[in-house]
Design an enzyme around this catalytic site. Structure first.
Site, PDB file in Angstrom:
ATOM      1  N   SER A  24       0.837  -1.207   0.000  1.00  0.00           N
ATOM      2  CA  SER A  24       0.000   0.000   0.000  1.00  0.00           C
ATOM      3  C   SER A  24       0.871   1.258   0.000  1.00  0.00           C
ATOM      4  CB  SER A  24      -0.985  -0.001   1.170  1.00  0.00           C
ATOM      5  OG  SER A  24      -0.332   0.164   2.392  1.00  0.00           O
ATOM      6  N   ASN A  25       2.045   1.198   0.627  1.00  0.00           N
ATOM      7  CA  ASN A  25       2.968   2.347   0.528  1.00  0.00           C
ATOM      8  C   ASN A  25       3.482   2.498  -0.899  1.00  0.00           C
ATOM      9  OD1 ASN A  25       3.590   3.856   3.143  1.00  0.00           O
ATOM     10  ND2 ASN A  25       3.629   1.720   3.831  1.00  0.00           N
ATOM     11  N   MET A  74      10.932  -6.750   4.397  1.00  0.00           N
ATOM     12  CA  MET A  74      11.041  -7.434   5.691  1.00  0.00           C
ATOM     13  C   MET A  74      12.361  -8.158   5.931  1.00  0.00           C
ATOM     14  SD  MET A  74       8.363  -6.369   7.098  1.00  0.00           S
ATOM     15  CE  MET A  74       8.407  -7.298   8.625  1.00  0.00           C
ATOM     16  N   ARG A  75      13.394  -7.885   5.154  1.00  0.00           N
ATOM     17  CA  ARG A  75      14.690  -8.523   5.401  1.00  0.00           C
ATOM     18  C   ARG A  75      15.683  -7.511   5.941  1.00  0.00           C
ATOM     19  NH1 ARG A  75      14.282 -13.463   6.186  1.00  0.00           N
ATOM     20  NH2 ARG A  75      16.537 -13.690   5.911  1.00  0.00           N
ATOM     21  N   HIS A 121       8.996   2.988   9.166  1.00  0.00           N
ATOM     22  CA  HIS A 121       8.862   2.030  10.258  1.00  0.00           C
ATOM     23  C   HIS A 121       7.616   2.384  11.065  1.00  0.00           C
ATOM     24  CE1 HIS A 121      10.033  -0.813  13.306  1.00  0.00           C
ATOM     25  NE2 HIS A 121       9.783   0.112  14.214  1.00  0.00           N
ATOM     26  N   THR A 156      20.576   3.014   8.134  1.00  0.00           N
ATOM     27  CA  THR A 156      21.987   2.793   8.458  1.00  0.00           C
ATOM     28  C   THR A 156      22.092   1.371   9.006  1.00  0.00           C
ATOM     29  OG1 THR A 156      21.742   3.566  10.729  1.00  0.00           O
ATOM     30  CG2 THR A 156      22.297   5.240   9.072  1.00  0.00           C
ATOM     31  N   GLU A 170      22.417   0.297  11.921  1.00  0.00           N
ATOM     32  CA  GLU A 170      21.664   0.066  13.154  1.00  0.00           C
ATOM     33  C   GLU A 170      20.181  -0.090  12.802  1.00  0.00           C
ATOM     34  OE1 GLU A 170      20.600   2.310  17.310  1.00  0.00           O
ATOM     35  OE2 GLU A 170      22.067   3.215  15.976  1.00  0.00           O
ATOM     36  N   ASP A 205      16.579   0.122  12.232  1.00  0.00           N
ATOM     37  CA  ASP A 205      15.606   1.172  12.544  1.00  0.00           C
ATOM     38  C   ASP A 205      16.216   2.294  13.387  1.00  0.00           C
ATOM     39  OD1 ASP A 205      13.505  -0.085  11.139  1.00  0.00           O
ATOM     40  OD2 ASP A 205      13.127  -1.407  12.836  1.00  0.00           O
ATOM     41  N   GLU A 254       1.199   6.815   6.984  1.00  0.00           N
ATOM     42  CA  GLU A 254       2.399   6.419   6.223  1.00  0.00           C
ATOM     43  C   GLU A 254       2.280   6.872   4.773  1.00  0.00           C
ATOM     44  OE1 GLU A 254       3.727   2.380   6.613  1.00  0.00           O
ATOM     45  OE2 GLU A 254       3.046   2.210   8.674  1.00  0.00           O
TER      46      GLU A 254
HETATM   47  N1  NHR Z   1      18.446  -3.066   7.446  1.00  0.00           N
HETATM   48  C1  NHR Z   1      19.293  -2.262   8.097  1.00  0.00           C
HETATM   49  N2  NHR Z   1      20.577  -2.569   8.047  1.00  0.00           N
HETATM   50  N3  NHR Z   1      18.890  -1.176   8.805  1.00  0.00           N
HETATM   51  C2  NHR Z   1      17.581  -0.896   8.876  1.00  0.00           C
HETATM   52  O1  NHR Z   1      17.207   0.164   9.568  1.00  0.00           O
HETATM   53  C3  NHR Z   1      16.629  -1.698   8.216  1.00  0.00           C
HETATM   54  C4  NHR Z   1      17.110  -2.804   7.489  1.00  0.00           C
HETATM   55  C5  NHR Z   1      16.241  -3.663   6.812  1.00  0.00           C
HETATM   56  C6  NHR Z   1      14.882  -3.469   6.900  1.00  0.00           C
HETATM   57  C7  NHR Z   1      12.894  -2.302   7.846  1.00  0.00           C
HETATM   58  C8  NHR Z   1      12.574  -2.720   9.282  1.00  0.00           C
HETATM   59  C9  NHR Z   1      11.277  -2.102   9.805  1.00  0.00           C
HETATM   60  O2  NHR Z   1      10.933  -0.984   9.404  1.00  0.00           O
HETATM   61  C10 NHR Z   1      14.368  -2.395   7.649  1.00  0.00           C
HETATM   62  C11 NHR Z   1      15.243  -1.502   8.292  1.00  0.00           C
HETATM   63  C12 NHR Z   1      12.714  -6.486   8.964  1.00  0.00           C
HETATM   64  C13 NHR Z   1      13.060  -6.872  10.258  1.00  0.00           C
HETATM   65  C14 NHR Z   1      13.296  -8.327  10.607  1.00  0.00           C
HETATM   66  O3  NHR Z   1      13.497  -8.651  11.752  1.00  0.00           O
HETATM   67  C15 NHR Z   1      13.229  -5.886  11.212  1.00  0.00           C
HETATM   68  C16 NHR Z   1      13.078  -4.558  10.873  1.00  0.00           C
HETATM   69  C17 NHR Z   1      12.732  -4.183   9.573  1.00  0.00           C
HETATM   70  C18 NHR Z   1      12.541  -5.166   8.633  1.00  0.00           C
HETATM   71  N4  NHR Z   1      13.299  -9.234   9.611  1.00  0.00           N
HETATM   72  C19 NHR Z   1      13.575 -10.677   9.759  1.00  0.00           C
HETATM   73  C20 NHR Z   1      14.998 -11.006   9.247  1.00  0.00           C
HETATM   74  O4  NHR Z   1      15.504 -12.027   9.710  1.00  0.00           O
HETATM   75  C21 NHR Z   1      12.606 -11.486   8.929  1.00  0.00           C
HETATM   76  C22 NHR Z   1      11.173 -11.244   9.288  1.00  0.00           C
HETATM   77  C23 NHR Z   1      10.195 -11.771   8.242  1.00  0.00           C
HETATM   78  O5  NHR Z   1      10.624 -12.249   7.162  1.00  0.00           O
HETATM   79  O6  NHR Z   1       8.982 -11.647   8.487  1.00  0.00           O
HETATM   80  O7  NHR Z   1      15.522 -10.299   8.362  1.00  0.00           O
HETATM   81  O8  NHR Z   1      10.623  -2.673  10.681  1.00  0.00           O
HETATM   82  C1  GAR Z   2       3.837  -0.737   6.804  1.00  0.00           C
HETATM   83  O1  GAR Z   2       3.087  -0.487   7.962  1.00  0.00           O
HETATM   84  C2  GAR Z   2       5.311  -0.518   7.087  1.00  0.00           C
HETATM   85  O2  GAR Z   2       5.543   0.563   7.957  1.00  0.00           O
HETATM   86  C3  GAR Z   2       5.665  -1.802   7.730  1.00  0.00           C
HETATM   87  O3  GAR Z   2       4.953  -2.804   7.024  1.00  0.00           O
HETATM   88  C4  GAR Z   2       3.786  -2.238   6.463  1.00  0.00           C
HETATM   89  C5  GAR Z   2       3.824  -2.474   4.974  1.00  0.00           C
HETATM   90  O4  GAR Z   2       2.607  -2.158   4.399  1.00  0.00           O
HETATM   91  N1  GAR Z   2       7.059  -2.055   7.651  1.00  0.00           N
HETATM   92  C6  GAR Z   2       7.658  -2.894   8.449  1.00  0.00           C
HETATM   93  O5  GAR Z   2       7.110  -3.424   9.398  1.00  0.00           O
HETATM   94  C7  GAR Z   2       9.100  -3.153   8.093  1.00  0.00           C
HETATM   95  N2  GAR Z   2       9.585  -4.178   8.926  1.00  0.00           N
HETATM   96  P1  GAR Z   2       2.452  -2.075   2.823  1.00  0.00           P
HETATM   97  O6  GAR Z   2       3.073  -3.340   2.239  1.00  0.00           O
HETATM   98  O7  GAR Z   2       0.971  -2.056   2.613  1.00  0.00           O
HETATM   99  O8  GAR Z   2       3.142  -0.847   2.357  1.00  0.00           O
END
Ligand code: NHR
Ligand code: GAR
Length: 237
Positions: free
Chosen positions: A32-33, A109-110, A128, A160, A162, A164, A193
């Site tokens: 949706s984003n 999500m990776r 996020h 970066t 770190e 999120d 968002e």
């Molecule tokens: N990578 C880095 N280095 N830094 C960030 O700030 C990142 C990133 C990659 C993705 C999005 C983030 C969010 O907005 C994002 C930010 C996935 C996970 C996670 O735990 C956590 C945060 C975000 C995205 N993923 C699992 C993993 O093992 C898999 C989870 C799944 O497949 O459902 O990669 O929340």
């Molecule tokens: C959004 O709420 C976004 O902030 C979140 O997933 C949703 C995606 O929606 N992102 C994360 O949780 C990253 N880990 P969308 O596919 O409809 O845009």
């Protein structure tokens, strides 16, 4: 500076040949984003061209949204790689083949390895679903509810190493009511968002937003750690 993004002489982050900011958008799900980027690009609110949408999941509904809009799609399935680094390297090469000015994580999500993040330093954004620095990682809405918070929201930030933890650009808050659950909150936060994410990309495209070391710079000023408060922006209008 990467080849495709000159912006020289214009002060913008627009592509030299099209005068638009060239985006690659990474997704894992509903998209949706992504749809809000498509809509804002079509109606001209965002001076951008979406060169490609890349998903790590073949069944992501966002791929359908991209196809419907005539945008190129790639699937790079992370389960087919031996390591995170190998997946990230292939992902990096696919992205670079489009020579984007800006890379957008939209429900991707990776977690990305440091090589990848460093390569795209200053041109990689994420949204996020929490009021960062609160609740980095997953299950943000349930965590806000469990903590008894009175508000939650979403934050656009530079990515970066770190997780999120990169510098925040813009944040929108929504109040939590007693009858909210994680899914009602997710829905409310998503509506915000869809507004703040293209706004941040617009600032980047206009050359008003930059990453300097570990600080987000907007109109030549360092932003506070929580970024610009969208709800305050609204009140000023
Ligand atoms: N990578 C880095 N280095 N830094 C960030 O700030 C990142 C990133 C990659 C993705 C999005 C983030 C969010 O907005 C994002 C930010 C996935 C996970 C996670 O735990 C956590 C945060 C975000 C995205 N993923 C699992 C993993 O093992 C898999 C989870 C799944 O497949 O459902 O990669 O929340
Ligand atoms: C959004 O709420 C976004 O902030 C979140 O997933 C949703 C995606 O929606 N992102 C994360 O949780 C990253 N880990 P969308 O596919 O409809 O845009």
């Amino acid at each position: 500076m990467q080849a495709a993004s000159t912006g020289i002489g214009t002060g913008t982050n627009a592509n030299a040949s099209t005068n638009k900011c060239k985006l690659v958008i990474l997704i894992s799900g509903g998209g949706s984003n992504l749809q809000s980027f498509i809509d804002n690009s079509i109606n001209g609110t965002l001076n951008a061209e979406i060169a490609a949408v890349i998903s790590n999941k073949a069944d992501a509904y966002g791929l359908q949204r991209a196809s419907n809009a005539g945008i190129a799609t790639d699937v790079i399935d992370h389960t087919e790689f031996d390591s995170r680094e190998a997946f990230d390297e292939t992902l990096k090469q696919h992205i670079e083949s489009y020579a984007p000015d800006l890379v957008i994580l939209a429900g991707f999500m990776r977690i990305l390895s440091s090589d990848f993040v460093q390569h795209f330093h200053g041109r990689l954004l994420n949204i996020h679903p929490s009021l960062l620095p609160k609740y980095p990682g997953l299950n943000t809405h349930q965590r806000a509810l469990d903590a008894g918070d009175s508000e939650t929201g979403a934050t656009v930030h530079f990515v970066t190493e770190e997780l999120d933890g990169g510098p925040a650009i813009i944040q929108a808050s929504v109040s939590i009511s007693t009858d909210d659950d994680a899914s009602s909150l997710a829905e409310k936060v998503l509506q915000h968002e869809h507004v703040i994410y293209p706004e941040a990309a617009r600032w980047f495209a206009e050359g008003r937003l930059k990453l300097d070391g570990n600080h987000a710079i907007f109109d030549n000023e360092k932003l506070p750690v929580t970024g610009i408060q969208f709800n305050q922006l609204e009140n000023q209008k």
